[in-house]
Scaffold this motif. Sequence first.
Motif, PDB file in Angstrom:
ATOM      1  N   ASP A   1      -1.959  -1.346  10.692  1.00  0.00           N
ATOM      2  CA  ASP A   1      -1.115  -1.990  10.217  1.00  0.00           C
ATOM      3  C   ASP A   1       0.180  -1.978  10.797  1.00  0.00           C
ATOM      4  O   ASP A   1       1.049  -2.602  11.170  1.00  0.00           O
ATOM      5  CB  ASP A   1      -0.868  -1.872   8.621  1.00  0.00           C
ATOM      6  CG  ASP A   1      -1.792  -2.500   7.560  1.00  0.00           C
ATOM      7  OD1 ASP A   1      -3.038  -2.925   8.293  1.00  0.00           O
ATOM      8  OD2 ASP A   1      -1.918  -2.371   6.597  1.00  0.00           O
TER       9      ASP A   1
ATOM     10  N   ARG B   1       0.667  -1.228   0.019  1.00  0.00           N
ATOM     11  CA  ARG B   1       0.199  -0.077   0.146  1.00  0.00           C
ATOM     12  C   ARG B   1       1.062   1.102  -0.081  1.00  0.00           C
ATOM     13  O   ARG B   1       2.069   1.146   0.641  1.00  0.00           O
ATOM     14  CB  ARG B   1      -1.031   0.154   1.195  1.00  0.00           C
ATOM     15  CG  ARG B   1      -2.090  -0.998   1.174  1.00  0.00           C
ATOM     16  CD  ARG B   1      -2.882  -0.683   2.488  1.00  0.00           C
ATOM     17  NE  ARG B   1      -3.961  -1.595   2.414  1.00  0.00           N
ATOM     18  CZ  ARG B   1      -4.940  -1.770   3.307  1.00  0.00           C
ATOM     19  NH1 ARG B   1      -4.803  -1.125   4.313  1.00  0.00           N
ATOM     20  NH2 ARG B   1      -6.257  -2.445   3.296  1.00  0.00           N
TER      21      ARG B   1
ATOM     22  N   THR C   1      -1.456   3.432   4.244  1.00  0.00           N
ATOM     23  CA  THR C   1      -1.348   2.218   5.260  1.00  0.00           C
ATOM     24  C   THR C   1      -1.738   2.878   6.513  1.00  0.00           C
ATOM     25  O   THR C   1      -1.368   3.590   7.372  1.00  0.00           O
ATOM     26  CB  THR C   1       0.158   2.248   5.287  1.00  0.00           C
ATOM     27  OG1 THR C   1       0.843   1.739   4.192  1.00  0.00           O
ATOM     28  CG2 THR C   1       0.511   1.061   6.373  1.00  0.00           C
TER      29      THR C   1
END
Length: 288
Positions: free
Chosen positions: A127, A118, A123
């Motif tokens: 994450d 990504r 992001t």
Amino acid sequence: MRSIEEDRMELELKGKRALVTGSSSGIGAAIARLLSAEGAKVIIHGRDAAKTRAVAQKLIDAGAEAGFVTGELSREEDCAEVAKRAVEFFGGVDILVNNAGGMAAANRPDTTAESFNRPWLQTPWDDWRWTYEQNVGSSVRLIQALAPAMIERGWGRIINISSASATQTEADLADYQPAKAAITNMTTGLAKSLAGTGVTVNTVTPGTIATEGVRNGFVEWARQLGWETQDWSEIERRFTSEVIPQPTKHFGRPEDIARMVAFIASPQASYMTGSNYRVDGGQCRSIN
């Protein structure tokens, strides 16, 4: 597969007890195999019980002493249980190899090839949190659980596995690169903190290592680039010459990392601590 005797390096590790996290496949499995070849008692760790048990059984079948533990190291309670069970196997842990890692995208069931990497600004913080817990959190918790007994015995080895992307960043990989940089950084501080205890702390930094999963990824990447070849040797040559240039003109193998780890884990490496040892085929352009 080579025999244990063929892999032996004579590193005075007979009887040492090692826990290698993330060792049910790839680099971790190679590290565990070589440590056992050197006579260490090895505890295999993974998340998939069947795969983890199978790696341990192969070592046992080859004449080694081995056990296995399972657990999701991004969770605090699992870390505590893994440490507890590892100690119970052989009465203690002399060598801790923090190899488990990864990035959040690889663990999402809905991840596709397009969404794996990504963009940085897309992001999500979740994450970042998962990736830090998996890489940094797991290492910190296991170190805090197992290092005190090493200090009490006056001997121990802590080896943290980082990544070339910790010091040579690329676009995106927003959560993964900083997490690996933290691994490299915390190693030096911990080594100073444990000065005079007989416990050394070092980082091993792999470059691109051609595990089965990595090879499959590069084959798919080659297809996306429009390369007609499906021959791995040709794909490897082109990537290391045209896409990820490096002096060796080939990617590393899991055994390359295992040899470095085994040496640092040995009594022969008593004057090595607080350092970052790159095994990357010259991929990183910086001095260290």
